[in-house]
Enzyme design. Sequence first.
Site, PDB file in Angstrom:
ATOM      1  N   ARG A  75       0.927  -1.149  -0.167  1.00 18.12           N
ATOM      2  CA  ARG A  75       0.050   0.068   0.037  1.00 18.12           C
ATOM      3  C   ARG A  75       0.942   1.178   0.089  1.00 18.12           C
ATOM      4  NH1 ARG A  75      -1.635   3.256   4.030  1.00 18.12           N
ATOM      5  NH2 ARG A  75      -1.276   1.788   5.732  1.00 18.12           N
ATOM      6  N   TYR A 128     -12.569  17.179 -17.741  1.00 13.16           N
ATOM      7  CA  TYR A 128     -13.367  15.811 -17.547  1.00 13.16           C
ATOM      8  C   TYR A 128     -14.351  15.841 -16.477  1.00 13.16           C
ATOM      9  CZ  TYR A 128     -13.952  11.184 -15.774  1.00 13.16           C
ATOM     10  OH  TYR A 128     -14.606   9.879 -15.358  1.00 13.16           O
ATOM     11  N   ASP A 198      -3.428  17.877 -16.317  1.00 11.38           N
ATOM     12  CA  ASP A 198      -3.836  16.491 -16.857  1.00 11.38           C
ATOM     13  C   ASP A 198      -3.738  16.335 -18.155  1.00 11.38           C
ATOM     14  OD1 ASP A 198      -5.421  14.216 -17.668  1.00 11.38           O
ATOM     15  OD2 ASP A 198      -6.961  14.626 -16.224  1.00 11.38           O
ATOM     16  N   LYS A 223      -6.114   4.706 -19.848  1.00  9.07           N
ATOM     17  CA  LYS A 223      -6.359   5.301 -21.254  1.00  9.07           C
ATOM     18  C   LYS A 223      -5.185   4.709 -22.406  1.00  9.07           C
ATOM     19  CE  LYS A 223     -10.036   7.140 -19.503  1.00  9.07           C
ATOM     20  NZ  LYS A 223     -10.026   7.196 -17.999  1.00  9.07           N
TER      21      LYS A 223
END
Length: 415
Positions: A75, A128, A198, A223
Amino acid sequence: MSLAEPVPPVDRVTPAADRLWTMAVRPPVPSVPPTPAAGRPAVPPVHRTATFTFESSAAFAAVMADRTLGYVYSRIDNPTSDTFAAAVAALEGAEAGQPFSSGMAAITTTLLAFLSAGDHVVAQRSLYGGTHHVLTRLLPRWGIGVSLVDSPAEAAAAMSATTRLVWCETISNPTLRVADIPGFAEAAHRGGALLVVDSTFATPSVCRPLALGADLVLHSATKYIGGHSDATGGVVVGDRRHLEPVRALRTELGGTLAPDEAFLLLRGLQTLPLRVERQNRTAALLAAALHGHPAVAAVDFPGLPGHPDHDRAVALFEPGRFGGIVTVTPHGGAETAQRLCDGLRLCDIVTSLGGTTTGVSHVASTSHRQLGEEELAAAGIAPGTVRIAVGLEDPDDLIADFAAALDTPPPTGGA
């Protein structure tokens, strides 16, 4: 603490596209755990382990406190995930990277790493839908102010003493506006804030925002970076000092990237330059074919000379590359747009993008469903806008598929 060191970055001023291919297939390799004397894996291995063991409690404590390089718990850090983040950092010309379980995990963690109650963020209006929702719905609940702007001049005017971040997208989703990254960087830095970009729609094969003044660059690696629609992940890259609070909060919130996903994303990354080059070229051909079709009200693609940001794209992007996304708005509104999507035979109706096959989505009812009518209009999104994420099919086949769907008359009694 990550042990995967990026290879020497490409010249930030004049990035060499050919060298990008070399770095994509030869990513950084973690220095631990050691490999056998007989040789080392030709492909970065999957370290499928939740925890790591130590010879002593003192050694364990030293790594936990970041006094010694090493791994404790996946983690926090994992060699496979670190290798992936370092590989993306190398392609972007960054010092380091941080891996996340999704693009939204990267977005939300980065925002919260720098913002507290009473702070302020300036963001590009056309974003987005998920990012827009976090900025306009969630952050205000925690006492964080948000100003949406359309230009660096508006960003500069919106800056205040509490502004910590300026946020934009290299190519906006889905309107395909090209951000004036140098302008936003100047506005942010003059106001003492960081610029976060981004760059999911662009990828480092099209544009590298750090070379244009950005402080941090993030991607939904689901993506184009993964490129095969089989893994979910995100990544943020930049200078180590800027990434320290991002890593700390990622560790606390738990949005880290799993090693199996990291392996798949790293494998996809190796063909990123090749895929993007092909997708960009096909997108340009498709945009040109759709432009002027009698059934089409508008086509958005930065490579078209009539696009409002065409000159900026030419100046900021790699020569001849304008992204692999085309948006088309047919006459007739949402119903016609959905009928267009349904009428395609070679394209998938799908929410994500950047894979090997072409995908389409009706924007207002999918990726930007969180926005109301006024917000959609303010962001420049028409009710009938369709986002086309171009894949690797033959361009002529795609063009024929869209022509057939557009030329099909509506059903009797329809609009």
